[in-house]
Design a protein around this motif. Sequence first.
Motif, mmCIF file in Angstrom:
data_model
loop_
_atom_site.group_PDB
_atom_site.id
_atom_site.type_symbol
_atom_site.label_atom_id
_atom_site.label_comp_id
_atom_site.label_asym_id
_atom_site.label_seq_id
_atom_site.Cartn_x
_atom_site.Cartn_y
_atom_site.Cartn_z
ATOM 1 N N ARG A 102 0.823 -1.219 0.000
ATOM 2 C CA ARG A 102 0.000 0.000 0.000
ATOM 3 C C ARG A 102 0.852 1.262 0.000
ATOM 4 N NH1 ARG A 102 -3.062 2.694 4.243
ATOM 5 N NH2 ARG A 102 -2.167 1.220 5.745
ATOM 6 N N HIS A 103 1.954 1.247 0.758
ATOM 7 C CA HIS A 103 2.854 2.400 0.817
ATOM 8 C C HIS A 103 4.110 2.193 -0.024
ATOM 9 C CE1 HIS A 103 0.490 4.448 3.831
ATOM 10 N NE2 HIS A 103 0.535 3.394 4.631
ATOM 11 N N GLY A 104 4.107 1.183 -0.868
ATOM 12 C CA GLY A 104 5.241 0.956 -1.744
ATOM 13 C C GLY A 104 6.386 0.219 -1.082
ATOM 14 N N CYS A 105 7.518 0.192 -1.784
ATOM 15 C CA CYS A 105 8.725 -0.482 -1.301
ATOM 16 C C CYS A 105 9.766 0.576 -0.954
ATOM 17 C CB CYS A 105 9.281 -1.421 -2.376
ATOM 18 S SG CYS A 105 8.136 -2.735 -2.862
ATOM 19 N N LEU A 106 10.257 0.538 0.268
ATOM 20 C CA LEU A 106 11.251 1.499 0.734
ATOM 21 C C LEU A 106 12.616 0.837 0.810
ATOM 22 C CD1 LEU A 106 9.402 3.350 3.645
ATOM 23 C CD2 LEU A 106 9.513 3.960 1.219
ATOM 24 N N ASN A 107 13.623 1.556 0.325
ATOM 25 C CA ASN A 107 14.993 1.047 0.325
ATOM 26 C C ASN A 107 15.855 1.887 1.253
ATOM 27 O OD1 ASN A 107 17.905 1.417 -1.421
ATOM 28 N ND2 ASN A 107 17.246 -0.635 -0.874
ATOM 29 N N ILE A 108 16.669 1.216 2.077
ATOM 30 C CA ILE A 108 17.664 1.896 2.907
ATOM 31 C C ILE A 108 18.973 1.877 2.134
ATOM 32 C CG2 ILE A 108 18.902 1.906 5.104
ATOM 33 C CD1 ILE A 108 16.587 0.350 6.334
#
Length: 314
Positions: A102-108
């Motif tokens: 829902r909030h997408g994919c976050l990358n560190i």
Amino acid sequence: MTLDIAFMGTPDFSVPALDALVAAGHRIRRVYTQPPRPAGRGQQARPSPVHRAAERHRLDVAHPASLKDERELATFRALGLDAAVVVAYGLILPEAYLSVPRHGCLNIHASLLPRWRGAAPIQRAILAGDAETGISIMEMASGLDTGPVVLEEPVPIGPRTTAGDLHDQLSELGARLILEALDGLAWGGLHPVPQSREGITYAHKLEKAEGFVDWSHSARDIDRQLRALTPWPGCFFEYGGERLKLIDARPAEMPVAAGQGEHPAPGTILDADGTVACGNGALRLGRVQRPGRKPVPGDAFLRGMRLQPGDCLR
């Protein structure tokens, strides 16, 4: 706010973020990591650091060799995710995955984007002599580290900072920032900022051959090389038919006697303390390791190799 999350990571760098997500109470629906690889003298299959951390937390673990199978995508969709967190996973996420949570994919990512996109941002920043680096939390897009940044924080690179030092510092910082980013996205408090089209650089994968010390380079550049490639792949030079590991060294003042007249040839030993002439300036050997032996201080290395001032390591 508690979120349903898929975590995707593999090496030690990724573990603090997984630990932080669990401690914050987020529901980790599945952990994705690289398959076990042969390691050690016996070449036994060894689970990744993230795999071992996931088992410690009693989480569901998957280690597909590829994400291109439609069945893998269907499984990912069925998780009912609010977000996916990706930290040095090692597999490229197909574009179909990116819009599933829902909030997408976050990358560190361990740099201040768009500087040092790619595989080895920590090492490349030190090699380039950057004064700072940092962590960027990025919304993943189809390109290589091209997505908009939702949160970032800089970290200075000191004159003695090694890649190992930065690895640990940035790993912990990434764990903190991903929690802030998830909270901000869930409450609508963060707004992704597109990356600048200027200042783009690429951090290409490290090769072992980059560890070779060429004494004709400046002392400053060799110092950066040593700090950037510590602990892996490490630096080495060759002398007397041996490959010698240079574990520690630092720029040094040119001895007074050596500083008179022409600059000594690169690789020339300048004193009994282990000061070596470089293409520009000099480097003091800190610790050197011969094959099959323990590391020793630079002066002890010279004695063991029966090297004298005036001898050349090239």
